[in-house]
Structure formats: structure tokens, C-alpha cells
Design an enzyme around this catalytic site. Structure first.
Site, PDB file in Angstrom:
ATOM      1  N   CYS A   1       0.827  -1.209   0.000  1.00  0.00           N
ATOM      2  CA  CYS A   1       0.000   0.000   0.000  1.00  0.00           C
ATOM      3  C   CYS A   1       0.862   1.261   0.000  1.00  0.00           C
ATOM      4  CB  CYS A   1      -0.972   0.028   1.167  1.00  0.00           C
ATOM      5  SG  CYS A   1      -2.247   1.296   0.934  1.00  0.00           S
TER       6      CYS A   1
ATOM      7  N   CYS B   1      -5.621   2.105  -4.780  1.00  0.00           N
ATOM      8  CA  CYS B   1      -5.254   2.731  -3.516  1.00  0.00           C
ATOM      9  C   CYS B   1      -6.233   3.863  -3.224  1.00  0.00           C
ATOM     10  CB  CYS B   1      -3.824   3.288  -3.603  1.00  0.00           C
ATOM     11  SG  CYS B   1      -3.259   4.034  -2.060  1.00  0.00           S
TER      12      CYS B   1
END
Length: 444
Positions: free
Chosen positions: A195, A373
């Protein structure tokens, strides 16, 4: 009447306790004693491992699937961004591993110690030797706080936290809510990460919190990253640059954290464009994103590439050397962002790849590198970044997703956790590809 109610409650509690023990036994002692060979052996009980175990159970039956995982608790890690900002509780992020492993699938509660793919065998740290017909490797990655001088022992001090570990995520919130005046530092490591947007999400949330509490004028927010850009996809990077300018956030590119002196509230960064040149920053708060790397058990095995990651075909997720070995998620060398959204898309491709292999056919579904994301920019807005292998936007909705949106925030905070627990981990969610096609009238 009161006595009867009391007795009923006691019996109810006893029933729940007995049921819990029986349920645990289904995954542990009875399963472990059953056999040492499985048609599908899944390594890792994270996102990729659980979803593929669920999918393989439907394909070949629970009795033919086993999963190797040492941890007692499974965490939905994407929510830790909001835990670190005080918007969610850490308790909401975890469930028992026994509760997420598909029923009937054998749980081998151990760590992987050694691979022997030539003989289709895996050795565990408990001395167990397990053979398989097909192997799915979903071991995730490892955090390396120790590669930063002064850590992890520095977390014993206040004013420092990290959203990347269950042990330190609440320390982020403590540092933020106790902020008084000075520098608020946010870092990004000089390694692959999971991430890649998370290190700056907490920065935007901290900015929002400090504004809400009237402390923003006393704060100097600094984001130091070794990367030459703010975000890897230009469309979203351009939008983020506008946000940091508007909010008076300082960005230092090519700056890598090498040491934390937590007792002095100092962080030392190296300028990667001028090797050997360092700068000391005083801080009132620091959020550390640790260096990361492949699982130690993979490095040096016959399954890794030159950098230690699982060596798989980027299109089919099949191992490049061993045709009965597959990979998914953070442990692989797939050249895309390591996210839960990527795992979802990969799971659908891998499911199809395995089906074709079982039929002795050539894999025909290709993974395009899809990853996503949700870049949280405040307590009620987010930018939903979606992109492919080439760093090109691959957006689901027929709107400009580089714009801050309340809807995208609530998708991140409220809808995605439900989708994770009840869709992805059950093997029913394979990413938004079909939805994207509908939303764009078949044009994408």
C-alpha cells in the site's frame, strides 16, 4: 422466573463456549492429524491465502486443501490508516484465524521452514513434512524496522508511531492527539512497500485533525520520501501535488530515513541525490513506514528471483520454473503495487489459471496488473486511484477519480471492510473488472 433466566443464560454461554472449541478443533487437532498430503497446499493465512483456500475448496473439496499459517489472528490491515488517525478501533480490524479459514480446510498452525519443490514437499518449523499436488504461495512480506537505526526500540518512547504494525498503530494516534507544536514528520522507505499510498494518507489525516483541533498553525508537516515523485501514477500525483500546496505541506523527494533518536525526538535522513549527505530533523511527532522485503524463507530458496521475491509469470501467476506452483499477493515479484485490491484481481486470474491447469489446458486469463489505492485525504474525502502494470489509470467509475470525493471515503471506511470479510475472503470477490465494464458500457 429470575432463576430460570439465569440458568438459561449460563447454558447459552456454555453452548457458545463448547461450539467455539469444537469449531477450533475442526481447523486444528483433527485436521492436523488427518494426513500429510493435499491436492492443494496454501502457504500463508493472509488475504491471498484465505481467498485462494476458499476458491480451492469449491474446486476440489475442503478435505483436499490445507493452509499453513502460524498466527491466531487475521487482520484487515487497510483499516489501520484510520486507526492511526483515531477514526476506527484496532479491535475492529482483527478476527480469529479459525473464523476466516474456510470450514473443513485443514489448518496447519506452523511457519514454513523450507521448500522442496522438486519433490513437491514443504517442511514446517514444527518438523512436519507436507506433500502436495499443487502449491499456492501467499506468504506476504516482512517488515524491517530494525534496518532503521534506533528502531524498533524507539517505539518505547512517545511521539512516534507506525500504521504498518498492530503493535504500533495506536502509538500513531497517541502521538497525533497529543501533538503540541513543531514538526510532524512522515516517511517512506527506500524499498518495495505494501500500500504505497498509506504513508501519505496518515499525513493528510493528521493535517485534517490538526486543523480541526486548532493546532495546524503550530505544526510544520513534512513528508520525506526517497522516491523522485509523490505518487507513481501521474494523474493522481498531479492531484496530490495540488492538495499539498493548498494545505501547506512540505514534500522532500529523495530523502531516506536512516536513523531515529527517539529519546531526543530526532530523525536523520540521507539525501539520495548526494550520497553521504544527511540532515537531522527535530520532531514533535513522527510516523515511520518501515523498510520491507520478501519472506526470509523465500530468499535463497529455489522459488525466488534474484531479489528474493517469488518468481511468477506476470500474466498467469504460475511459477516460472515449477508448473504446479503459483503465487499471489505481496510475496510475488509482480511489478505492480502491493495492495488488497491487487490480491482480489489476482485471485480471479489465479482461479482461472488453476482451472485450466487441472484440465491440462493452457492458462488463458491474463492479469493486467490492476491495483488500487483509496488515497484518504481527510476524515470525509478520498481519491480512488486505480491503475495497471503500465501505471495507466484503470478506473471503475465513469467519473474523474482524481477528484476528492466523500463517496470514495465512505467506500474505503465503511463498504470495503464488509466486502473484504464477506466477499474477498470467501472467494467471491475477484476485483471490479466486471463492474468496470458495466459502468463504462463495455468500453473498458
Amino acid at each position: 422466573m429470575t432463576g430460570q433466566l439465569h440458568t438459561q443464560r449460563l447454558l447459552s454461554r456454555l453452548y457458545r463456549r463448547v461450539f467455539s472449541v469444537i469449531n477450533s478443533q475442526i481447523h486444528t487437532s483433527s485436521g492436523l492429524a488427518a494426513k500429510d498430503h493435499y491436492k492443494f497446499l496454501v502457504l500463508g493465512g493472509g488475504t491471498g491465502g484465505i481467498t485462494m483456500a476458499a476458491r480451492m475448496k469449491r474446486k476440489v473439496g475442503a478435505q483436499n486443501v490445507a493452509i499453513v499459517e502460524p498466527s491466531e489472528v487475521h487482520y484487515y490491515q487497510p483499516i489501520w490508516t484510520l486507526v492511526g488517525a483515531g477514526a476506527k478501533s484496532v479491535a475492529s480490524s482483527g478476527r480469529s484465524t479459525a473464523s476466516v479459514i474456510p470450514s473443513g480446510v485443514t489448518w496447519v498452525k506452523s511457519k514454513v521452514a523450507e521448500f522442496d519443490p522438486r519433490n513437491n514437499v514443504v517442511h514446517t518449523d514444527s518438523g512436519k513434512k507436507i506433500s502436495y499436488d499443487y502449491l499456492i504461495v501467499a506468504l506476504g512480506l516482512e517488515l524491517h524496522y530494525e534496518k532503521i537505526k534506533g528502531l524498533p526500540e524507539g517505539f518505547d518512547h512517545p511521539k512516534i508511531g507506525s500504521n504498518y504494525s498492530v503493535k504500533t498503530v495506536e502509538k500513531t494516534w497517541n502521538a497525533l492527539k497529543n501533538f503540541k507544536e513543531g514538526n510532524a514528520l512522515f516517511t517512506f522507505p527506500n524499498t518495495p512497500v505494501k500500500c504505497g499510498g498509506a504513508p501519505q494518507k496518515i499525513m493528510y489525516l493528521s493535517d485534517a485533525f490538526l486543523r480541526k483541533t486548532g493546532k495546524r498553525s503550530k505544526a510544520n508537516i513534512i513528508y520525506n520520501t526517497p522516491l523522485p515523485k509523490l505518487f507513481g501514477v501521474k494523474k493522481y500525483a498531479d492531484a496530490l501535488w495540488e492538495i499539498v500546496k493548498k494545505r501547506d505541506i512540505n514534500i522532500n523527494l529523495r530523502h531516506n530515513l536512516i536513523e531515529v533518536r527517539a529519546d531526543k525526538q530526532e530523525a536523520i535522513f540521507e539525501n539520495l541525490d548526494k550520497p553521504g549527505e544527511t540532515k537531522v530533523y527535530k520532531y514533535e511527532m513522527i510516523h515511520v513506514t518501515p523498510p520491507m522485503g520478501p519472506p526470509a524463507v523465500l530468499k535463497g530458496s529455489s522459488l525466488d528471483d534474484a531479489t528474493g521475491w517469488l518468481d511468477v509469470d506476470k500474466n498467469t501467476l504460475q511459477h516460472k520454473t515449477y508448473a504446479n506452483v503459483f503465487g499471489i499477493g505481496d510475496c510475488t515479484n509482480l511489478p505492480t503495487s502491493k495492495t488488497a485490491a491487487a490480491v482480489a484481481a489476482q485471485s480471479a486470474v489465479l482461479d482461472r489459471t488453476v482451472s485450466q491447469i487441472l484440465k491440462k489446458k493452457t492458462p488463458d486469463k491474463m492479469y493486467d496488473g490492476y491495483s488500487s489505492c483509496p488515497l484518504v485525504t481527510s476524515y470525509n474525502t478520498a481519491i480512488l486511484a486505480e491503475f495497471d502494470y503500465d501505471g495507466q489509470p484503470l478506473e471503475t467509475f465513469p467519473v474523474d477519480q482524481s477528484k476528492e470525493s466523500r463517496i470514495m471515503y465512505h467506500m474505503k471506511a465503511d463498504f470495503m471492510p464488509i466486502l473484504y470479510w464477506h466477499g474477498l475472503l470467501k472467494g467471491f470477490w475477484g476485483g471490479p473488472g466486471p463492474l468496470r465494464t458495466i459502468m463504462h458500457l463495455g468500453m473498458k
